[in-house]
Design an enzyme around this catalytic site. Structure first.
Site, mmCIF file in Angstrom:
data_model
loop_
_atom_site.group_PDB
_atom_site.id
_atom_site.type_symbol
_atom_site.label_atom_id
_atom_site.label_comp_id
_atom_site.label_asym_id
_atom_site.label_seq_id
_atom_site.Cartn_x
_atom_site.Cartn_y
_atom_site.Cartn_z
ATOM 1 N N ASP A 88 0.843 -1.200 0.000
ATOM 2 C CA ASP A 88 0.000 0.000 0.000
ATOM 3 C C ASP A 88 0.880 1.252 0.000
ATOM 4 O OD1 ASP A 88 -2.221 1.633 0.103
ATOM 5 O OD2 ASP A 88 -2.986 0.866 2.007
ATOM 6 N N GLY A 102 -4.531 7.940 4.196
ATOM 7 C CA GLY A 102 -5.923 8.373 4.067
ATOM 8 C C GLY A 102 -6.117 9.548 3.130
ATOM 9 N N GLU A 110 -8.104 0.390 4.634
ATOM 10 C CA GLU A 110 -6.649 0.177 4.578
ATOM 11 C C GLU A 110 -6.126 -0.294 5.929
ATOM 12 O OE1 GLU A 110 -5.362 3.368 1.115
ATOM 13 O OE2 GLU A 110 -5.383 4.012 3.187
ATOM 14 N N LYS A 128 7.673 11.443 0.295
ATOM 15 C CA LYS A 128 6.814 11.046 1.417
ATOM 16 C C LYS A 128 7.610 10.801 2.709
ATOM 17 C CE LYS A 128 3.149 10.594 -1.366
ATOM 18 N NZ LYS A 128 2.549 9.323 -1.709
HETATM 19 C C1 5RP Z 1 -5.349 6.302 0.406
HETATM 20 C C2 5RP Z 1 -3.971 6.318 0.905
HETATM 21 C C3 5RP Z 1 -2.877 6.310 -0.107
HETATM 22 O O1 5RP Z 1 -2.116 5.178 0.061
HETATM 23 C C4 5RP Z 1 -2.053 7.546 0.077
HETATM 24 O O2 5RP Z 1 -2.915 8.673 -0.046
HETATM 25 C C5 5RP Z 1 -0.928 7.644 -0.955
HETATM 26 O O3 5RP Z 1 -1.468 7.853 -2.212
HETATM 27 P P1 5RP Z 1 -0.575 7.988 -3.513
HETATM 28 O O4 5RP Z 1 0.105 6.686 -3.737
HETATM 29 O O5 5RP Z 1 -1.593 8.324 -4.591
HETATM 30 O O6 5RP Z 1 0.398 9.132 -3.299
HETATM 31 O O7 5RP Z 1 -3.681 6.310 2.079
HETATM 32 O O8 5RP Z 1 -6.274 6.392 1.453
#
Ligand code: 5RP
Length: 230
Positions: A88, A102, A110, A128
């Site tokens: 994830d 989120g 999740e 991140k």
């Molecule tokens: C969704 C999430 C996603 O994993 C998080 O927002 C990261 O998203 P992305 O891969 O598009 O940057 O927590 O609820």
């Protein structure tokens, strides 16, 4: 896509590509949500087409639909109560692998999927990675009726909630029919304390602090992927 977006998207895809190393034949796989997890699901779908045998448990309606469209067998917790590995994304990741999640609105499922996983692997681009959580607004999923009450309690613990809106300006409703309060926190001094305070508020369904849950984070730049482990 702009050049910067292309670079970030390439990093997300590289992290997703690396995460395939954690997948083995016969596994039950948790499939996350968001753009990075979407890369993963697409790559997993390609492997399934080549003969890989896995069953997937998705963490959102969007991931469910994508997985099915790619021919990945989708199951739920009636068929398996333990997930071998979940892949994830995240909105923020510390070096200790605490997370804010989120941003895509799927934090509840999740967290359920992550909690049922033997191994929880985060895939993310290097933007991140943070020293401390809190620059990204913390999503809190709430029962619609209770939103004003919870908002007041959140203010009382020092964070500043705003109801998430869609691009059309309407309230954003989660897959489970709830609202999300995005909480401006600033750097969070004590994430455990804040998590406990928010969890104690009646009407809160779940919050986006994922503390001590992730086992591995694959953090990618355009050129390489670093593996962090807890
Ligand atoms: C969704 C999430 C996603 O994993 C998080 O927002 C990261 O998203 P992305 O891969 O598009 O940057 O927590 O609820």
């Amino acid at each position: 896509m702009l050049a910067m977006e292309t670079t970030v998207d390439r990093a997300k895809e590289m992290a997703a590509q690396r995460s395939l190393e954690f997948i083995r034949d016969g596994m039950v796989v948790g499939m996350g949500s968001g753009t990075t997890a979407t890369h993963f699901i697409k790559l997993l779908g390609a492997r399934v087409k080549q003969g890989l045998k896995v069953r997937g448990i998705p963490s959102s309606r969007a991931s469910d639909e994508l997985a099915r469209s790619l021919g990945i067998p989708v199951i739920d917790f009636h068929s398996a109560t333990q997930i071998d590995v979940t892949i994830d994304g995240a909105d923020e990741v510390t070096h200790k692998l605490d997370l804010i999640k989120g941003g895509g609105g799927a934090l509840l499922r999740e967290k359920i999927v992550a909690s049922a996983s033997k191994l929880f692997v985060i895939v993310a681009d290097s933007r991140k990675l943070v020293d401390r959580l809190g620059k990204f607004p913390l999503p809190v999923e709430v029962i619609q009726l209770a939103a004003p009450l919870v908002a007041k309690k959140l203010e009382a613990v020092g964070v500043h909630p705003a109801v998430r809106k869609t691009a059309a300006g309407e309230d954003y409703i989660t897959d489970e029919g709830n609202l999300i309060l995005d909480c401006a926190c600033g750097e969070i001094d004590n994430p455990q304390k804040l998590a406990a305070e928010i969890r104690a508020m009646v009407g809160v369904v779940e919050h986006g602090l994922f503390l001590g849950m992730a086992n591995v984070a694959l953090i990618a730049t355009e050129t390489d992927v670093k593996e962090l482990a807890r």
